[in-house]
Design a protein around this motif. Structure first.
Motif, PDB file in Angstrom:
ATOM      1  N   LEU A   1      -5.307   0.527  -2.733  1.00 18.23           N
ATOM      2  CA  LEU A   1      -4.834   0.446  -4.115  1.00 18.23           C
ATOM      3  C   LEU A   1      -4.399   1.811  -4.630  1.00 18.23           C
ATOM      4  CD1 LEU A   1      -7.543  -1.989  -5.506  1.00 18.23           C
ATOM      5  CD2 LEU A   1      -5.085  -2.431  -5.534  1.00 18.23           C
ATOM      6  N   ALA A   2      -5.208   2.824  -4.340  1.00 19.06           N
ATOM      7  CA  ALA A   2      -4.859   4.175  -4.788  1.00 19.06           C
ATOM      8  C   ALA A   2      -3.551   4.636  -4.154  1.00 19.06           C
ATOM      9  CB  ALA A   2      -5.994   5.144  -4.442  1.00 19.06           C
ATOM     10  N   ALA A   3      -3.374   4.325  -2.869  1.00 18.32           N
ATOM     11  CA  ALA A   3      -2.136   4.703  -2.180  1.00 18.32           C
ATOM     12  C   ALA A   3      -0.941   3.977  -2.786  1.00 18.32           C
ATOM     13  CB  ALA A   3      -2.257   4.385  -0.691  1.00 18.32           C
ATOM     14  N   LEU A   4      -1.141   2.719  -3.162  1.00 14.31           N
ATOM     15  CA  LEU A   4      -0.062   1.959  -3.800  1.00 14.31           C
ATOM     16  C   LEU A   4       0.366   2.618  -5.103  1.00 14.31           C
ATOM     17  CD1 LEU A   4       1.690  -0.593  -4.347  1.00 14.31           C
ATOM     18  CD2 LEU A   4      -0.350  -1.612  -5.376  1.00 14.31           C
ATOM     19  N   PHE A   5      -0.598   2.955  -5.963  1.00 16.96           N
ATOM     20  CA  PHE A   5      -0.271   3.592  -7.242  1.00 16.96           C
ATOM     21  C   PHE A   5       0.369   4.968  -7.024  1.00 16.96           C
ATOM     22  CE2 PHE A   5      -4.102   1.017  -8.812  1.00 16.96           C
ATOM     23  CZ  PHE A   5      -3.301  -0.059  -9.120  1.00 16.96           C
ATOM     24  N   MET A   6      -0.074   5.657  -5.988  1.00 16.88           N
ATOM     25  CA  MET A   6       0.477   6.978  -5.714  1.00 16.88           C
ATOM     26  C   MET A   6       1.910   6.895  -5.204  1.00 16.88           C
ATOM     27  SD  MET A   6      -0.238  10.115  -6.104  1.00 16.88           S
ATOM     28  CE  MET A   6      -2.026  10.111  -6.332  1.00 16.88           C
ATOM     29  N   ARG A   7       2.309   5.732  -4.698  1.00 14.48           N
ATOM     30  CA  ARG A   7       3.677   5.580  -4.211  1.00 14.48           C
ATOM     31  C   ARG A   7       4.677   5.353  -5.342  1.00 14.48           C
ATOM     32  NH1 ARG A   7       1.301   2.790   0.135  1.00 14.48           N
ATOM     33  NH2 ARG A   7       1.698   0.740  -0.791  1.00 14.48           N
ATOM     34  N   PHE A   8       4.291   4.540  -6.358  1.00 18.42           N
ATOM     35  CA  PHE A   8       5.298   4.194  -7.367  1.00 18.42           C
ATOM     36  C   PHE A   8       5.168   4.959  -8.684  1.00 18.42           C
ATOM     37  CE2 PHE A   8       2.094   1.197  -8.960  1.00 18.42           C
ATOM     38  CZ  PHE A   8       2.290   1.255 -10.327  1.00 18.42           C
ATOM     39  N   LEU A   9       3.982   5.493  -9.001  1.00 14.48           N
ATOM     40  CA  LEU A   9       3.810   6.176 -10.285  1.00 14.48           C
ATOM     41  C   LEU A   9       4.532   7.526 -10.380  1.00 14.48           C
ATOM     42  CD1 LEU A   9       0.105   5.412 -11.277  1.00 14.48           C
ATOM     43  CD2 LEU A   9       2.184   4.677 -12.463  1.00 14.48           C
ATOM     44  N   PRO A  10       4.539   8.351  -9.321  1.00 16.16           N
ATOM     45  CA  PRO A  10       5.221   9.651  -9.458  1.00 16.16           C
ATOM     46  C   PRO A  10       6.687   9.529  -9.881  1.00 16.16           C
ATOM     47  CG  PRO A  10       3.831   9.664  -7.512  1.00 16.16           C
ATOM     48  CD  PRO A  10       3.829   8.251  -8.019  1.00 16.16           C
ATOM     49  N   ALA A  11       7.408   8.564  -9.310  1.00 16.46           N
ATOM     50  CA  ALA A  11       8.818   8.397  -9.679  1.00 16.46           C
ATOM     51  C   ALA A  11       8.948   7.991 -11.138  1.00 16.46           C
ATOM     52  CB  ALA A  11       9.468   7.354  -8.771  1.00 16.46           C
ATOM     53  N   ARG A  12       8.056   7.129 -11.608  1.00 15.87           N
ATOM     54  CA  ARG A  12       8.136   6.682 -13.005  1.00 15.87           C
ATOM     55  C   ARG A  12       7.783   7.808 -13.967  1.00 15.87           C
ATOM     56  NH1 ARG A  12       5.519   4.310 -17.189  1.00 15.87           N
ATOM     57  NH2 ARG A  12       3.457   4.654 -16.348  1.00 15.87           N
ATOM     58  N   LEU A  13       6.844   8.686 -13.553  1.00 18.27           N
ATOM     59  CA  LEU A  13       6.411   9.786 -14.416  1.00 18.27           C
ATOM     60  C   LEU A  13       7.231  11.055 -14.196  1.00 18.27           C
ATOM     61  CD1 LEU A  13       2.540   9.356 -13.973  1.00 18.27           C
ATOM     62  CD2 LEU A  13       3.925   8.614 -15.912  1.00 18.27           C
ATOM     63  N   ALA A  14       8.084  11.052 -13.151  1.00 14.36           N
ATOM     64  CA  ALA A  14       8.902  12.221 -12.803  1.00 14.36           C
ATOM     65  C   ALA A  14       8.026  13.429 -12.486  1.00 14.36           C
ATOM     66  CB  ALA A  14       9.887  12.537 -13.924  1.00 14.36           C
ATOM     67  N   VAL A  15       6.980  13.198 -11.683  1.00 15.65           N
ATOM     68  CA  VAL A  15       6.100  14.279 -11.247  1.00 15.65           C
ATOM     69  C   VAL A  15       5.898  14.144  -9.740  1.00 15.65           C
ATOM     70  CG1 VAL A  15       4.898  14.422 -13.462  1.00 15.65           C
ATOM     71  CG2 VAL A  15       4.023  12.900 -11.684  1.00 15.65           C
ATOM     72  N   PRO A  16       5.531  15.228  -9.048  1.00 16.62           N
ATOM     73  CA  PRO A  16       5.298  15.139  -7.601  1.00 16.62           C
ATOM     74  C   PRO A  16       4.007  14.382  -7.304  1.00 16.62           C
ATOM     75  CG  PRO A  16       4.778  17.338  -8.391  1.00 16.62           C
ATOM     76  CD  PRO A  16       5.410  16.626  -9.538  1.00 16.62           C
ATOM     77  N   PRO A  17       3.935  13.701  -6.155  1.00 17.19           N
ATOM     78  CA  PRO A  17       2.714  12.978  -5.795  1.00 17.19           C
ATOM     79  C   PRO A  17       1.600  13.935  -5.393  1.00 17.19           C
ATOM     80  CG  PRO A  17       4.290  12.865  -4.011  1.00 17.19           C
ATOM     81  CD  PRO A  17       5.002  13.534  -5.152  1.00 17.19           C
ATOM     82  N   LEU A  18       0.379  13.431  -5.389  1.00 14.11           N
ATOM     83  CA  LEU A  18      -0.790  14.179  -4.936  1.00 14.11           C
ATOM     84  C   LEU A  18      -1.280  13.601  -3.615  1.00 14.11           C
ATOM     85  CD1 LEU A  18      -2.769  14.449  -8.322  1.00 14.11           C
ATOM     86  CD2 LEU A  18      -1.288  16.180  -7.276  1.00 14.11           C
TER      87      LEU A  18
END
Length: 496
Positions: A349-366
């Motif tokens: 689940l965490a990996a899923l959120f980390m895949r799509f949230l950075p693009a929506r927030l315009a920030v780099p992934p962690l």
């Protein structure tokens, strides 16, 4: 008003036109005209093309028929004996009539046409007319109704926050069973009750039921019953007539109308008042709704899926929920376990959120390091998947994981739950002592070894299921809920 009925041409008597609409989408029609010739002509022409037709010679007779039938389209003459068609049109619209009205007349002027359209008429046709004119007008009405529903549903969907891909995530036994049940129940018309704590993803399961059903190409309408005041929820669901209550200046259609042909998801149904529960039960039994302030009943073709974070059986026993509605909803119950009982699903689940949230927030992934993953798995997540998603989003905004915000109360449960066998004991994962006798071999791990790589957990689980299926990849793929092609690719990667 008198006139001669139009003469049918040979083309009018031709076979039904298959290109107009599918038979199952053809509406029922009420023709209201004092000319018997017109009524007979339209009845023959429309019935020949698959529509169900009723006729009436006056507005008063039409009103009586509306108590028995529920037409999607009314073809209404303006000049009628007694009450005029235009006056009745205004009463219909004020009363919450949900269908379309086509006005016809032999004596038209611009003022009448404008008055008709302002009063709610969908179309205005002059006599004498050809059957093709009426057919085209009906088609436009049906298409407009479809587009109105789809447009409304789309606006509701776009107004909601993006939650990522719409699929049930998790490889724990509980989620595997849930996916299997969803696939089995979705094609049926049965009412489904989804149980689970707040934030576990009940709407996601409801959407999966819709997407896997024969109604997938029709609207999915979701409503949180707890988010609408008790004074407005009935009108929101069933619609209301003009003047039904203070502020109701115009008639309005309800969510049942917009979900026609599709699925209506009622979240937090335990919040409905007993009075509204009674009305909902009647709708489920009779498949008809009555807008607030209207005497007209409207037929609905809707699959109802409900959800609650309460124990409705206990609520019914305490008198806070109608037992008859509870038993009507409990045709099929799907229970979503809380995230603390399936810690093995947290990394995915965490990996899923980390895949799509950075693009929506315009920030780099962690990077989800073993240390971070272990901390995530050890947290109890009282807000469930919603809390996990919000934590990932907050971490992205901060540029680092605020691990100090997480507790470690669930650490022992996670260590116990990470068994050598990928079939996890529900008792151990929940933080309770392993059940006795327990067929699952539990091991205690220290440090980073407590966090098994997700790929290794996936491999163990798939190979275990494959072994239990005696090597049958087709059966194993079906149980795992993946395609045969995906399973074959995994086996090649592992040299199996």
């Amino acid at each position: 008003m008198t006139m001669t009925a139009p003469v049918s041409t040979p083309s009018d008597r031709s076979a039904p036109e298959g290109g107009r609409m599918e038979d199952q989408a053809k509406p029922s029609i009420l023709v209201v005209d004092d000319e018997e010739g017109i009524c007979s002509f339209l009845s023959r022409a429309l019935e020949r093309r698959g529509w169900r037709v009723e006729v009436a010679g006056s507005a008063e007779e039409g009103a009586q028929k509306l108590e028995r039938i529920h037409p999607e389209v009314i073809i209404l003459d303006v000049a009628l004996p007694g009450r005029s068609g235009l006056d009745w049109l205004k009463e219909l619209m004020a009363g919450g009539y949900a269908g379309e009205v086509i006005l016809v007349t032999a004596f038209a002027d611009m003022d009448t046409a404008i008055d008709a359209l302002r009063s709610g008429a969908a179309d205005f046709v002059l006599k004498p007319f050809r059957v093709e004119q009426i057919l085209n007008s009906i088609d436009r009405c049906v298409e407009r109704t479809r587009l109105t529903r789809e447009n409304y549903v789309l606006r509701r969907q776009l107004s909601k926050k993006d939650n990522g891909r719409d699929e049930i995530v998790g490889r724990s036994d509980a989620m595997m069973r849930l996916r299997s049940l969803v696939q089995r129940v979705a094609p049926t018309p049965s009412t489904v009750l989804i149980q689970g704590e707040s934030g576990v993803g009940k709407e996601l399961v409801a959407r999966a039921l819709h997407d896997l059903s024969p109604r997938a190409d029709r609207p999915f309408v979701a409503v949180n019953c707890a988010a609408i005041s008790a004074d407005l929820i009935e009108a929101e669901l069933f619609g209301h007539a003009r003047g039904a209550f203070t502020g109701a200046k115009d008639a309005r259609k309800g969510l049942f109308y917009y979900a026609h042909g599709g699925t209506l998801f009622l979240d937090e149904i335990g919040e409905l008042s007993l009075t509204l529960q009674s009305k909902l039960l009647r709708v489920l039994e009779e498949r008809r709704i009555r807008p607030v302030g209207s005497e007209q009943e409207v037929p609905v073709d809707v699959r109802v899926v409900t959800a609650t974070n309460r124990d409705l059986k206990e609520e019914a026993a305490a008198g806070r929920f109608r037992p008859d509605l509870f038993y009507r909803l409990e045709v099929m119950t799907l229970t979503i376990p809380p995230l603390r009982q399936r810690a093995v699903d947290v990394p995915e689940l965490a990996a899923l959120f980390m895949r799509f949230l950075p693009a929506r927030l315009a920030v780099p992934p962690l990077t989800l390091t073993p240390e971070v993953t272990k901390a995530l798995m050890c947290h109890s997540w009282p807000g469930n998947v919603r809390e996990l998603r919000n934590f990932v989003e907050r971490s992205l905004l901060l540029g680092e994981f605020p691990l100090d915000d997480l507790d470690t109360a669930n650490a022992a449960a996670v260590e116990a739950g990470l068994a050598a066998d990928p079939s996890l004991c529900a008792a151990a994962v929940a933080g309770n002592p392993p059940c006795a006798p327990c067929p699952v071999r539990h091991v205690r791990m220290d440090g980073d070894s407590a966090v098994l790589p997700l790929a290794e957990v996936e491999k163990r689980h798939i190979l275990t299921v494959l072994a239990r299926c005696d090597g049958s990849r087709a059966r194993a793929a079906d149980l795992l809920g993946v395609s045969r092609k995906t399973l074959d690719r995994k086996c090649v990667e592992w040299g199996v």
